[in-house]
Design a protein around this motif. Structure first.
Motif, PDB file in Angstrom:
ATOM      1  N   PRO A 136     -17.049   2.120  -4.594  1.00  0.00           N
ATOM      2  CA  PRO A 136     -17.406   2.799  -3.340  1.00  0.00           C
ATOM      3  C   PRO A 136     -16.218   2.892  -2.378  1.00  0.00           C
ATOM      4  O   PRO A 136     -15.346   2.024  -2.348  1.00  0.00           O
ATOM      5  N   TYR A 137     -16.209   3.992  -1.622  1.00  0.00           N
ATOM      6  CA  TYR A 137     -15.213   4.162  -0.565  1.00  0.00           C
ATOM      7  C   TYR A 137     -15.623   3.361   0.661  1.00  0.00           C
ATOM      8  O   TYR A 137     -16.808   3.306   1.021  1.00  0.00           O
ATOM      9  N   ILE A 138     -14.656   2.771   1.321  1.00  0.00           N
ATOM     10  CA  ILE A 138     -14.897   2.081   2.591  1.00  0.00           C
ATOM     11  C   ILE A 138     -15.409   3.124   3.592  1.00  0.00           C
ATOM     12  O   ILE A 138     -14.865   4.225   3.677  1.00  0.00           O
ATOM     13  N   ALA A 179      -9.230  -7.293  13.525  1.00  0.00           N
ATOM     14  CA  ALA A 179      -8.289  -8.061  12.708  1.00  0.00           C
ATOM     15  C   ALA A 179      -8.850  -8.385  11.325  1.00  0.00           C
ATOM     16  O   ALA A 179      -8.110  -8.428  10.343  1.00  0.00           O
ATOM     17  N   GLU A 180     -10.175  -8.588  11.230  1.00  0.00           N
ATOM     18  CA  GLU A 180     -10.796  -8.934   9.955  1.00  0.00           C
ATOM     19  C   GLU A 180     -11.246  -7.715   9.153  1.00  0.00           C
ATOM     20  O   GLU A 180     -11.649  -7.847   7.997  1.00  0.00           O
ATOM     21  N   ASN A 181     -11.207  -6.523   9.767  1.00  0.00           N
ATOM     22  CA  ASN A 181     -11.703  -5.305   9.112  1.00  0.00           C
ATOM     23  C   ASN A 181     -10.802  -4.115   9.438  1.00  0.00           C
ATOM     24  O   ASN A 181     -11.275  -3.046   9.836  1.00  0.00           O
ATOM     25  N   GLU A 182      -9.494  -4.291   9.239  1.00  0.00           N
ATOM     26  CA  GLU A 182      -8.524  -3.263   9.636  1.00  0.00           C
ATOM     27  C   GLU A 182      -8.758  -1.928   8.932  1.00  0.00           C
ATOM     28  O   GLU A 182      -8.685  -0.870   9.551  1.00  0.00           O
ATOM     29  N   ALA A 183      -9.022  -1.963   7.631  1.00  0.00           N
ATOM     30  CA  ALA A 183      -9.205  -0.708   6.889  1.00  0.00           C
ATOM     31  C   ALA A 183     -10.407   0.073   7.435  1.00  0.00           C
ATOM     32  O   ALA A 183     -10.319   1.283   7.668  1.00  0.00           O
ATOM     33  N   LEU A 184     -11.534  -0.597   7.636  1.00  0.00           N
ATOM     34  CA  LEU A 184     -12.718   0.083   8.159  1.00  0.00           C
ATOM     35  C   LEU A 184     -12.471   0.574   9.579  1.00  0.00           C
ATOM     36  O   LEU A 184     -12.890   1.672   9.946  1.00  0.00           O
ATOM     37  N   TYR A 185     -11.732  -0.210  10.375  1.00  0.00           N
ATOM     38  CA  TYR A 185     -11.422   0.213  11.746  1.00  0.00           C
ATOM     39  C   TYR A 185     -10.593   1.497  11.757  1.00  0.00           C
ATOM     40  O   TYR A 185     -10.816   2.369  12.590  1.00  0.00           O
ATOM     41  N   THR A 186      -9.660   1.642  10.803  1.00  0.00           N
ATOM     42  CA  THR A 186      -8.847   2.868  10.786  1.00  0.00           C
ATOM     43  C   THR A 186      -9.698   4.103  10.464  1.00  0.00           C
ATOM     44  O   THR A 186      -9.317   5.218  10.802  1.00  0.00           O
ATOM     45  N   ILE A 187     -10.855   3.908   9.844  1.00  0.00           N
ATOM     46  CA  ILE A 187     -11.760   5.029   9.543  1.00  0.00           C
ATOM     47  C   ILE A 187     -12.709   5.294  10.713  1.00  0.00           C
ATOM     48  O   ILE A 187     -12.878   6.433  11.138  1.00  0.00           O
ATOM     49  N   CYS A 246     -20.284   0.620   3.508  1.00  0.00           N
ATOM     50  CA  CYS A 246     -19.336  -0.118   2.671  1.00  0.00           C
ATOM     51  C   CYS A 246     -18.182  -0.614   3.546  1.00  0.00           C
ATOM     52  O   CYS A 246     -17.532   0.168   4.244  1.00  0.00           O
ATOM     53  N   VAL A 247     -17.942  -1.931   3.509  1.00  0.00           N
ATOM     54  CA  VAL A 247     -16.878  -2.522   4.331  1.00  0.00           C
ATOM     55  C   VAL A 247     -15.701  -3.022   3.471  1.00  0.00           C
ATOM     56  O   VAL A 247     -14.645  -3.332   4.017  1.00  0.00           O
ATOM     57  N   ALA A 248     -15.894  -3.074   2.171  1.00  0.00           N
ATOM     58  CA  ALA A 248     -14.808  -3.502   1.264  1.00  0.00           C
ATOM     59  C   ALA A 248     -14.915  -2.670  -0.007  1.00  0.00           C
ATOM     60  O   ALA A 248     -15.934  -2.673  -0.669  1.00  0.00           O
ATOM     61  N   GLY A 249     -13.880  -1.928  -0.305  1.00  0.00           N
ATOM     62  CA  GLY A 249     -13.884  -1.063  -1.477  1.00  0.00           C
ATOM     63  C   GLY A 249     -12.585  -0.290  -1.526  1.00  0.00           C
ATOM     64  O   GLY A 249     -11.535  -0.772  -1.106  1.00  0.00           O
ATOM     65  N   ILE A 250     -12.663   0.946  -1.946  1.00  0.00           N
ATOM     66  CA  ILE A 250     -11.473   1.795  -2.050  1.00  0.00           C
ATOM     67  C   ILE A 250     -11.300   2.544  -0.740  1.00  0.00           C
ATOM     68  O   ILE A 250     -12.248   3.116  -0.201  1.00  0.00           O
ATOM     69  N   TYR A 251     -10.043   2.551  -0.242  1.00  0.00           N
ATOM     70  CA  TYR A 251      -9.761   3.314   0.969  1.00  0.00           C
ATOM     71  C   TYR A 251      -9.815   4.788   0.592  1.00  0.00           C
ATOM     72  O   TYR A 251      -9.164   5.225  -0.347  1.00  0.00           O
ATOM     73  N   PRO A 252     -10.619   5.596   1.325  1.00  0.00           N
ATOM     74  CA  PRO A 252     -10.762   7.000   0.941  1.00  0.00           C
ATOM     75  C   PRO A 252      -9.481   7.790   1.167  1.00  0.00           C
ATOM     76  O   PRO A 252      -8.893   7.734   2.224  1.00  0.00           O
ATOM     77  N   PRO A 253      -9.055   8.544   0.134  1.00  0.00           N
ATOM     78  CA  PRO A 253      -7.862   9.373   0.300  1.00  0.00           C
ATOM     79  C   PRO A 253      -8.162  10.596   1.158  1.00  0.00           C
ATOM     80  O   PRO A 253      -9.279  11.107   1.154  1.00  0.00           O
ATOM     81  N   HIS A 254      -7.204  11.057   1.923  1.00  0.00           N
ATOM     82  CA  HIS A 254      -7.360  12.291   2.700  1.00  0.00           C
ATOM     83  C   HIS A 254      -7.166  13.460   1.757  1.00  0.00           C
ATOM     84  O   HIS A 254      -6.321  13.428   0.865  1.00  0.00           O
ATOM     85  N   SER A 255      -7.944  14.515   1.955  1.00  0.00           N
ATOM     86  CA  SER A 255      -7.768  15.680   1.072  1.00  0.00           C
ATOM     87  C   SER A 255      -6.821  16.682   1.695  1.00  0.00           C
ATOM     88  O   SER A 255      -6.511  16.703   2.813  1.00  0.00           O
TER      89      SER A 255
END
Length: 186
Positions: free
Chosen positions: A5-7, A33-41, A177-186
């Motif tokens: 799953p994508y984050i 700080a604990e969820n940087e990837a999800l925060y960037t989305i 989803c909070v942990a998985g694959i970072y979704p690529p931009h198209s």
């Protein structure tokens, strides 16, 4: 579920818990700080201070709709119940139609009462006494059509209780989803 799953993916879930790597969409604050990837989305689209915290979407009691020109991501709206009042109704009037038949009697003296029940139309004496208790033998109203387009004052009815505006529904949990694959931009 998903193989990879994508984050940030949000899906309905029939369970009463969130599976591993997922959280319920209940608007809770998370640490950046604990969820940087999800925060960037998500950023602070759904809340948080953007310094230490950000919020997950809150889908409790809500239906997700597609973001568009009319709805920006994170916007909430609508009501589960509404109270209908006279102000909610479209402008309208009530016309009174009828006919006076036969030759009903009236009085040729000044009115003595303002009560029409069991009395006769009379000469208005400058006050509110428009009826008389006795009729004249020589004067009748004659037959006439009654067409009064003047709106009648509405009589308030009901208790102004709210009405439910919910469409038929099935309650389920939404998870993100909070942990998985970072979704690529198209």
């Amino acid at each position: 579920m998903f193989i990879d799953p994508y984050i940030g993916v949000v899906v309905p879930f029939a369970g009463n818990f969130a599976p591993q790597s997922w959280l319920l969409c209940q608007g809770q604050l998370l640490s950046i700080a604990e969820n940087e990837a999800l925060y960037t989305i998500l950023g602070t689209t759904y809340g948080g201070d953007g310094i230490n915290t950000f919020a997950l979407p809150n889908l409790c009691g809500r239906v997700a709709i597609h973001a568009s020109q009319n709805y920006i991501p994170g916007e909430i709206g609508g009501n589960e119940i509404v109270t209908i009042t006279a102000g909610n109704l479209p402008m309208h009037g009530h016309e009174l139609f009828g006919a006076i038949t036969g030759n009903p009697s009236c009085s040729d003296i000044a009115g003595t009462t303002s009560a029409p029940a069991n009395n006769y139309p009379a000469i208005v004496n400058g006050g509110s006494a428009e009826y008389s208790t006795s009729a004249s033998d020589t004067i009748s109203m004659g037959g006439a059509a009654l067409n009064t387009p003047t709106p009648l004052a509405p009589t308030p009815l009901g208790q102004q209780l709210p009405i439910n505006t919910l469409s038929p529904f099935l309650a389920m949990n939404y998870i993100i989803c909070v942990a998985g694959i970072y979704p690529p931009h198209s």
